[in-house]
Design a protein around this motif. Structure first.
Motif, PDB file in Angstrom:
ATOM      1  N   SER A 174       0.816  -1.081   0.095  1.00 21.98           N
ATOM      2  CA  SER A 174      -0.002  -0.145  -0.074  1.00 21.98           C
ATOM      3  C   SER A 174       0.858   1.378  -0.024  1.00 21.98           C
ATOM      4  O   SER A 174       1.649   1.495   0.975  1.00 21.98           O
ATOM      5  CB  SER A 174      -0.745  -0.195   1.180  1.00 21.98           C
ATOM      6  N   GLY A 175       0.569   2.217  -1.089  1.00 26.20           N
ATOM      7  CA  GLY A 175       1.327   3.309  -0.948  1.00 26.20           C
ATOM      8  C   GLY A 175       0.714   4.277   0.066  1.00 26.20           C
ATOM      9  O   GLY A 175       1.460   5.112   0.749  1.00 26.20           O
ATOM     10  N   VAL A 176      -0.625   4.234   0.322  1.00 28.07           N
ATOM     11  CA  VAL A 176      -1.230   4.967   1.371  1.00 28.07           C
ATOM     12  C   VAL A 176      -0.593   4.680   2.621  1.00 28.07           C
ATOM     13  O   VAL A 176      -0.082   5.488   3.488  1.00 28.07           O
ATOM     14  CB  VAL A 176      -2.474   4.753   1.543  1.00 28.07           C
ATOM     15  N   ARG A 177      -0.421   3.115   3.027  1.00 22.79           N
ATOM     16  CA  ARG A 177       0.228   2.857   4.283  1.00 22.79           C
ATOM     17  C   ARG A 177       1.796   3.412   4.255  1.00 22.79           C
ATOM     18  O   ARG A 177       2.276   3.891   5.292  1.00 22.79           O
ATOM     19  CB  ARG A 177       0.494   1.418   4.450  1.00 22.79           C
ATOM     20  N   GLN A 178       2.315   3.228   3.226  1.00 28.94           N
ATOM     21  CA  GLN A 178       3.819   3.792   3.208  1.00 28.94           C
ATOM     22  C   GLN A 178       4.098   5.154   3.703  1.00 28.94           C
ATOM     23  O   GLN A 178       5.084   5.715   4.210  1.00 28.94           O
ATOM     24  CB  GLN A 178       4.615   3.400   1.939  1.00 28.94           C
ATOM     25  N   SER A 179       3.041   6.035   3.039  1.00 28.74           N
ATOM     26  CA  SER A 179       3.295   7.429   3.288  1.00 28.74           C
ATOM     27  C   SER A 179       3.010   7.782   4.677  1.00 28.74           C
ATOM     28  O   SER A 179       3.499   8.510   5.547  1.00 28.74           O
ATOM     29  CB  SER A 179       2.146   8.220   2.319  1.00 28.74           C
ATOM     30  N   LEU A 180       1.773   7.033   5.145  1.00 28.89           N
ATOM     31  CA  LEU A 180       1.463   7.310   6.496  1.00 28.89           C
ATOM     32  C   LEU A 180       2.435   6.724   7.619  1.00 28.89           C
ATOM     33  O   LEU A 180       2.739   7.572   8.662  1.00 28.89           O
ATOM     34  CB  LEU A 180       0.002   6.232   6.822  1.00 28.89           C
ATOM     35  N   TYR A 181       3.104   5.649   7.249  1.00 28.94           N
ATOM     36  CA  TYR A 181       4.087   5.044   8.129  1.00 28.94           C
ATOM     37  C   TYR A 181       5.437   6.050   8.023  1.00 28.94           C
ATOM     38  O   TYR A 181       6.228   6.119   9.002  1.00 28.94           O
ATOM     39  CB  TYR A 181       4.452   3.819   7.689  1.00 28.94           C
ATOM     40  N   LYS A 182       5.646   6.580   6.977  1.00 28.50           N
ATOM     41  CA  LYS A 182       6.933   7.520   6.847  1.00 28.50           C
ATOM     42  C   LYS A 182       6.498   8.709   7.750  1.00 28.50           C
ATOM     43  O   LYS A 182       7.727   9.232   8.451  1.00 28.50           O
ATOM     44  CB  LYS A 182       7.012   7.927   5.283  1.00 28.50           C
ATOM     45  N   GLN A 183       5.593   9.347   7.959  1.00 28.48           N
ATOM     46  CA  GLN A 183       5.098  10.258   8.721  1.00 28.48           C
ATOM     47  C   GLN A 183       5.182   9.909  10.081  1.00 28.48           C
ATOM     48  O   GLN A 183       5.869  10.517  10.842  1.00 28.48           O
ATOM     49  CB  GLN A 183       3.518  10.785   8.425  1.00 28.48           C
ATOM     50  N   LEU A 184       4.643   8.784  10.533  1.00 30.80           N
ATOM     51  CA  LEU A 184       4.840   8.299  11.698  1.00 30.80           C
ATOM     52  C   LEU A 184       6.185   7.827  12.201  1.00 30.80           C
ATOM     53  O   LEU A 184       6.704   8.079  13.327  1.00 30.80           O
ATOM     54  CB  LEU A 184       3.897   7.159  11.935  1.00 30.80           C
ATOM     55  N   SER A 185       7.053   7.518  11.372  1.00 29.61           N
ATOM     56  CA  SER A 185       8.597   7.045  11.472  1.00 29.61           C
ATOM     57  C   SER A 185       9.361   8.628  11.982  1.00 29.61           C
ATOM     58  O   SER A 185      10.081   8.320  12.685  1.00 29.61           O
ATOM     59  CB  SER A 185       9.087   6.381  10.556  1.00 29.61           C
ATOM     60  N   ALA A 186       9.169   9.408  11.228  1.00 28.85           N
ATOM     61  CA  ALA A 186       9.539  10.549  11.220  1.00 28.85           C
ATOM     62  C   ALA A 186       9.275  11.240  12.645  1.00 28.85           C
ATOM     63  O   ALA A 186      10.244  12.001  13.213  1.00 28.85           O
ATOM     64  CB  ALA A 186       9.196  11.418  10.196  1.00 28.85           C
ATOM     65  N   GLU A 187       8.143  11.041  13.168  1.00 30.01           N
ATOM     66  CA  GLU A 187       7.656  11.581  14.653  1.00 30.01           C
ATOM     67  C   GLU A 187       8.111  10.630  15.634  1.00 30.01           C
ATOM     68  O   GLU A 187       7.767  10.724  16.758  1.00 30.01           O
ATOM     69  CB  GLU A 187       6.100  11.550  14.554  1.00 30.01           C
ATOM     70  N   GLY A 188       8.743   9.486  15.241  1.00 30.05           N
ATOM     71  CA  GLY A 188       9.160   8.388  16.302  1.00 30.05           C
ATOM     72  C   GLY A 188       7.857   7.691  16.797  1.00 30.05           C
ATOM     73  O   GLY A 188       7.922   7.043  18.124  1.00 30.05           O
ATOM     74  N   LYS A 189       6.881   7.494  16.001  1.00 30.41           N
ATOM     75  CA  LYS A 189       5.678   6.886  16.658  1.00 30.41           C
ATOM     76  C   LYS A 189       5.186   5.460  16.129  1.00 30.41           C
ATOM     77  O   LYS A 189       4.159   4.950  16.152  1.00 30.41           O
ATOM     78  CB  LYS A 189       4.370   7.700  16.485  1.00 30.41           C
ATOM     79  N   LEU A 190       6.090   5.100  14.931  1.00 26.33           N
ATOM     80  CA  LEU A 190       5.924   3.913  14.350  1.00 26.33           C
ATOM     81  C   LEU A 190       6.325   2.656  15.012  1.00 26.33           C
ATOM     82  O   LEU A 190       7.654   2.430  15.212  1.00 26.33           O
ATOM     83  CB  LEU A 190       6.591   3.653  12.970  1.00 26.33           C
TER      84      LEU A 190
END
Length: 469
Positions: A174-190
């Motif tokens: 999922s491209g939506v998941r990848q985009s979502l997870y990229k944001q969460l990872s940058a925030e240290g929340k993934l």
């Protein structure tokens, strides 16, 4: 909608209005979400990266877990017309020695048969329920962006769309998941586990033949069907044939990969499979014998080459199903092995529960959206996790080719009483229904779990519109 002149689309909704939902992915989960939103009167659009629907896939099975929802939609009778009920699962050695049977007794227990049919048939039926103007092809989503006032998707054709809610129904990668997870990872929340690759243990080739001669295959004359599986004796392969409606035969071949390293090598070599990789596997499996007579090559030759697909059988249960205005469903959050026939079923169950939660939001605010998504994951996660585990276990029993897996298969088929196997039908009591349509009556003798409850909606809800960005 044309790429050069996009029409007016629903946009950011004000408080106490219906949300506008962007659905990325037109698989069975995305289509089910669209059908439900259509019935609920909630504005939506579906964006699919492919230029057109290609009817790939072989066998699909659905039963009591999702059939009540189709009954509510008035589609149960149409599904029964394209399907045959499953009565028997038979397993053989490559020498055609009979290993054992499992008799399907679901209808007596649950009130519904296990219905088998070519997957494209269900897809065609569901596609007809979506108004043409709501489904947009050649829309590859490159990125998503969340803002306080809404969510944006940007497509490869330089179009951008804005909505209140984004649903990622775009598959295991999922491209939506990848985009979502990229944001969460940058925030240290993934969570760490969510950042890892899917696990791969099998490679699978599937197809569905053109109509065949009932005189050659007398099983077509029955009013039911059975699954006939062969376990290779000196190879990593298992292969399956099933007679379905319209005198067609669904077939599949599964190859177990021997190690994690082998899986990694296979993924690297075949990151973009093409017809040439199909032909190499076809050559290897062409002379495998089938229970119905003849060889697998007979069925391969009766299947249009462009409708034969080869895929990795991967699995992963993700922990993060939503963030902000975006939620995920289906393979995007729980990629299951197909051995229990639960992948598409769970995607459609996700759509039912997620739509229910969206429908009952008191107003379209960030807090209400988050609360709806939270309720969706809390309700769905334990049921999806159970089916994920069952699919993994079934994969080992039915497609595993290690010494221990062969032994377990022999024990299950020959030494466990049928009454014990019947009691092991897990998940039959879970049947999520559409909360805003009249309930389907409960069938069978298996006690059914209570439906989710929601506060009664009393406000007069209207819809706002805006132009695509």
């Amino acid at each position: 909608m044309s790429d050069t002149s996009p029409p007016v689309l629903a946009g950011v909704a004000a408080e106490s209005t219906k949300p506008y939902v962007l659905i990325v992915g037109a698989g069975l989960g995305g289509l089910m979400m669209g059908i439900l939103l259509e019935r609920a009167g909630i504005p939506y659009d579906i964006f699919e990266r492919a230029a057109k629907v290609k009817p790939l896939g072989a066998l699909m099975s659905i039963s009591e877990n999702i059939l009540p929802a189709f009954e509510q939609l008035g589609l149960l009778e149409a599904i029964e017309k394209i399907a045959l009920p499953l009565k028997l699962f038979s397993v053989y050695k490559e020498s055609m020695e009979h290993l054992g049977d499992y008799y399907s007794g679901r209808k007596a227990k649950t009130g519904y048969d296990s219905l088998l049919f070519p997957r494209p048939k269900l897809y065609e039926l569901m596609l007809k329920q979506i108004p043409a103007e709501r489904l947009h092809f050649s829309k590859k989503v490159l990125s998503t962006e969340q803002k306080p006032e809404g969510v944006l998707i940007r497509c490869a054709d330089n179009t951008t769309y804005r909505g209140d809610i984004l649903v990622g129904a775009d598959g295991a990668y999922s491209g939506v998941r990848q985009s979502l997870y990229k944001q969460l990872s940058a925030e240290g929340k993934l969570p760490v586990e969510d950042g890892k690759d899917l696990e791969m243990g099998y490679v699978c080739m599937v197809g569905t033949t053109d109509p065949q001669d009932p005189e050659k295959y007398p099983m077509f004359k029955d009013d039911h069907t059975k699954i006939m599986q062969v376990a290779g004796e000196n190879s990593p392969y298992t292969w399956t044939t099933i007679c379905v409606a319209e005198n067609r035969i669904c077939w599949s071949v599964v190859s177990q990969l021997p190690s994690v390293r082998a899986a990694q090598d296979e993924r690297f070599r075949n990151s973009e499979w093409g017809p040439e990789t199909n032909e190499a596997m076809i050559k290897e499996i062409y002379n495998f014998p089938t229970v119905m007579g003849g060889k697998l090559g007979d069925l391969i030759d009766a299947t249009p080459r462009d409708l034969i697909s080869k895929v990795f059988l991967e699995e992963k249960m993700f922990q993060t199903w939503y963030h902000g205005r975006a939620a995920l469903l289906g393979d995007a959050v729980h990629k299951m092995l197909p051995t229990a026939g639960q992948g598409a079923v769970n995607a459609m169950q996700d759509a039912v529960v997620l739509t229910n939660c969206i429908y009952h939001m008191p107003s379209v605010t960030p807090d209400n959206i988050t609360a709806a998504f939270k309720a969706y994951q809390e309700h769905r996660y334990p049921h999806a996790k159970m089916q994920f585990d069952i699919s993994r276990a079934n994969g080992k029993i039915m497609s595993g080719q290690t010494w221990s897996e062969r032994l377990i298969r022999a024990i299950v088929l020959n030494y466990i009483p049928q009454r014990v196997l019947d009691r092991s039908i897990k998940g039959a009591n879970y049947r999520p229904q559409i909360s805003f349509l009249p309930e389907a009556k409960m069938r069978g003798i298996v006690p059914v779990l209570p439906q989710m409850t929601f506060p009664t909606r009393t406000e007069n809800i209207t819809t706002s519109t805006a132009v695509a960005v």
